[in-house]
Design an enzyme around this catalytic site. Structure first.
Site, mmCIF file in Angstrom:
data_model
loop_
_atom_site.group_PDB
_atom_site.id
_atom_site.type_symbol
_atom_site.label_atom_id
_atom_site.label_comp_id
_atom_site.label_asym_id
_atom_site.label_seq_id
_atom_site.Cartn_x
_atom_site.Cartn_y
_atom_site.Cartn_z
ATOM 1 N N HIS A 131 13.296 2.646 -24.479
ATOM 2 C CA HIS A 131 13.176 1.240 -24.090
ATOM 3 C C HIS A 131 11.666 1.313 -23.431
ATOM 4 O O HIS A 131 11.455 1.008 -22.011
ATOM 5 C CB HIS A 131 14.246 0.644 -23.200
ATOM 6 C CG HIS A 131 13.734 -0.719 -23.018
ATOM 7 N ND1 HIS A 131 12.863 -1.631 -24.066
ATOM 8 C CD2 HIS A 131 14.575 -1.424 -21.997
ATOM 9 C CE1 HIS A 131 13.551 -2.858 -23.756
ATOM 10 N NE2 HIS A 131 14.563 -2.404 -22.727
ATOM 11 N N CYS A 167 16.778 -1.505 -14.973
ATOM 12 C CA CYS A 167 16.114 -2.600 -15.483
ATOM 13 C C CYS A 167 16.917 -3.721 -15.923
ATOM 14 O O CYS A 167 16.087 -4.520 -16.175
ATOM 15 C CB CYS A 167 16.317 -2.151 -17.153
ATOM 16 S SG CYS A 167 18.146 -1.066 -17.291
ATOM 17 N N ARG A 206 13.746 -5.161 -31.366
ATOM 18 C CA ARG A 206 15.419 -5.513 -30.171
ATOM 19 C C ARG A 206 16.266 -4.664 -31.259
ATOM 20 O O ARG A 206 16.925 -5.245 -32.038
ATOM 21 C CB ARG A 206 15.619 -5.203 -29.145
ATOM 22 C CG ARG A 206 16.924 -5.298 -28.805
ATOM 23 C CD ARG A 206 17.225 -6.329 -27.323
ATOM 24 N NE ARG A 206 16.581 -5.819 -26.459
ATOM 25 C CZ ARG A 206 16.728 -5.903 -24.548
ATOM 26 N NH1 ARG A 206 17.817 -6.239 -24.819
ATOM 27 N NH2 ARG A 206 15.892 -5.080 -24.240
ATOM 28 N N ARG A 232 7.972 -6.819 -16.341
ATOM 29 C CA ARG A 232 8.228 -6.831 -17.965
ATOM 30 C C ARG A 232 7.235 -8.385 -18.208
ATOM 31 O O ARG A 232 6.623 -7.876 -19.540
ATOM 32 C CB ARG A 232 9.671 -7.333 -17.940
ATOM 33 C CG ARG A 232 11.012 -6.684 -18.155
ATOM 34 C CD ARG A 232 10.962 -5.200 -18.093
ATOM 35 N NE ARG A 232 10.398 -5.027 -19.750
ATOM 36 C CZ ARG A 232 11.992 -5.140 -20.346
ATOM 37 N NH1 ARG A 232 12.746 -5.343 -19.796
ATOM 38 N NH2 ARG A 232 11.514 -4.828 -22.023
ATOM 39 N N GLN A 269 10.149 -1.054 -21.171
ATOM 40 C CA GLN A 269 10.912 -1.700 -19.765
ATOM 41 C C GLN A 269 9.486 -0.459 -18.734
ATOM 42 O O GLN A 269 10.078 -0.133 -17.281
ATOM 43 C CB GLN A 269 12.160 -1.343 -19.862
ATOM 44 C CG GLN A 269 13.140 -1.135 -18.391
ATOM 45 C CD GLN A 269 13.191 -2.087 -17.930
ATOM 46 O OE1 GLN A 269 13.364 -3.104 -18.240
ATOM 47 N NE2 GLN A 269 12.796 -2.216 -16.648
ATOM 48 N N ASP A 303 20.947 2.810 -14.209
ATOM 49 C CA ASP A 303 21.286 1.950 -15.235
ATOM 50 C C ASP A 303 23.350 0.841 -15.719
ATOM 51 O O ASP A 303 23.582 2.488 -15.365
ATOM 52 C CB ASP A 303 20.401 2.123 -16.518
ATOM 53 C CG ASP A 303 20.353 1.340 -17.593
ATOM 54 O OD1 ASP A 303 20.528 -0.267 -17.788
ATOM 55 O OD2 ASP A 303 20.316 1.971 -19.006
HETATM 56 N N1 NVA Z 1 20.790 0.971 -21.135
HETATM 57 C C1 NVA Z 1 21.132 -0.483 -21.491
HETATM 58 C C2 NVA Z 1 19.442 -0.959 -21.209
HETATM 59 C C3 NVA Z 1 19.149 -2.165 -21.206
HETATM 60 C C4 NVA Z 1 18.587 -3.000 -20.443
HETATM 61 C C5 NVA Z 1 21.041 -0.872 -22.466
HETATM 62 O O1 NVA Z 1 20.709 -0.597 -23.490
HETATM 63 O O2 NVA Z 1 22.467 -1.320 -23.035
HETATM 64 N N1 CP Z 2 15.211 -5.497 -19.803
HETATM 65 C C1 CP Z 2 16.067 -5.700 -20.652
HETATM 66 O O1 CP Z 2 15.454 -4.900 -21.301
HETATM 67 O O2 CP Z 2 16.626 -6.882 -20.125
HETATM 68 P P1 CP Z 2 17.333 -7.501 -21.747
HETATM 69 O O3 CP Z 2 18.421 -6.917 -22.085
HETATM 70 O O4 CP Z 2 17.294 -8.884 -20.912
HETATM 71 O O5 CP Z 2 15.852 -8.014 -22.547
#
Ligand code: NVA
Ligand code: CP
Length: 328
Positions: free
Chosen positions: A132, A269, A105, A314, A135, A228
């Site tokens: 992602h 998400c 990540r 998830r 997800q 989101d």
């Molecule tokens: N768009 C958000 C998704 C988090 C799971 C981010 O990248 O912060």
């Molecule tokens: N939805 C998601 O990816 O959550 P986290 O950022 O907590 O992993």
């Protein structure tokens, strides 16, 4: 017969519709198995490393619990040499000698690509600035659980920041499945032309369609309303700009009602800004005077909201990804 052994999951673009459906069916089976209390050993003897440049609750814990449930060992790594003292290429070659699979990540999509190219083991994208994919599998499993009709009969409406990783990932997934997929966002935040063109082709091959619009009328007859955050990890300096652009696109009860569908479900998400209980939420309230951003607390807590089933999923879907790509 579908066999994903040895494959990486960098983006769902790389998977056929049949492969995506296979992962969803496997997730369903693994969820049922866990519900029955059956302890598995499908990943016994496997070692997995979780490499994080950004924060996480769900993704990290989903990978860990999924691995533990099926007998694998995990290392959580946030302070590696990668990108600082050591190149991604060299890090990949080292981790590939130790581990059977690598989750990443972070910021750049290129990083997961380099890790996959040089490590020689399956690499799973746990979120980048662009995508992602794990997800989306959880989101689609949640939809399967809430509707009798198949996924390709679903009208899926994403409302909000149309250019972020979730908007991209959902457009890719929906095109593979052949959904009626809509993004509603201000023009300034429409997805890239390049991705739209590419995915329109995929969608039409699979009997689906993609609509990008800036008017809220796009929600009529939606089965799923998804949103989101208005600013993603790494975009903390854009709060004011995004509030200005996205305020009309908040998911509130009026928007839910506008779908005209009593069976509509709300997905997100997570994490989400629906109250001021968080440090960031409180900070935004102090500075900008708003208590709710992309979704109101009323919708978040309503009967339409399936966000915690989605969060649980998830784990089941990530388990399926690891089982499919490590064992086949
Ligand atoms: N768009 C958000 C998704 C988090 C799971 C981010 O990248 O912060
Ligand atoms: N939805 C998601 O990816 O959550 P986290 O950022 O907590 O992993």
């Amino acid at each position: 017969p579908i066999n994903l052994r040895g494959r990486s999951l960098l983006t769902l673009k790389d998977f056929t519709p049949e492969e995506v459906k296979y992962l969803l069916e496997l997730s369903k089976d693994l969820k049922a198995k866990k519900r029955m209390g059956i302890k598995g050993d499908l990943l016994k003897g496997k070692n997995i490393v979780l490499l994080f440049e950004k924060t996480s609750t769900r993704t990290r814990c989903a990978f860990e619990v999924a691995a533990f449930d099926e007998g694998a060992n995990v290392t959580f790594l946030t302070n590696s040499q990668m990108g600082k003292k050591e190149s991604i290429e060299d890090t990949a070659r080292v981790l590939g000698r130790f581990y059977d699979g690598i989750e990443f990540r972070g910021f750049k999509q290129e990083t997961v690509e380099i890790l996959a190219k040089y490590s020689g083991v399956p690499v799973w994208n746990g979120l980048t600035d662009e995508d992602h994919p794990t997800q989306v599998l959880a989101d689609f499993l949640t939809i399967m659980e809430n509707f009798e009709k198949p996924l390709n009969k679903i009208k899926f409406v994403y409302v909000g920041d149309g250019r972020n990783n979730m908007a991209n990932a959902l457009m890719i997934g929906a095109s593979k499945i052949g959904m009626d997929f809509v993004i509603i966002s201000p023009k300034e935040l429409f997805p890239s032309e390049e991705l739209i063109n590419e995915m329109e082709k995929t969608a039409s091959e699979n009997g689906g369609k993609i609509t990008i619009t800036d008017t809220l009328d796009g929600v009529v007859n939606a089965d799923v309303i998804y949103t989101d955050v208005w600013f993603s990890m790494g975009e903390e300096s854009k709060v004011q700009e995004r509030i200005n652009l996205l305020k009309p696109y908040q998911v509130n009860m009026d928007l839910i009602k506008k779908t005209n569908n009593p069976n509509v479900i709300f997905l997100h998400c997570l994490p989400s800004f629906h109250d001021t209980k968080t440090e960031m939420g409180y900070d935004v309230y102090q500075k900008y005077g708003i208590k709710e951003m992309e979704v109101t607390d009323e919708v978040f807590e309503s009967k339409y909201s399936k966000v915690f089933d989605e969060a649980e999923n998830r784990m089941h879907t990530i388990k399926a990804v690891m089982v499919a790509t490590l064992v086949g």
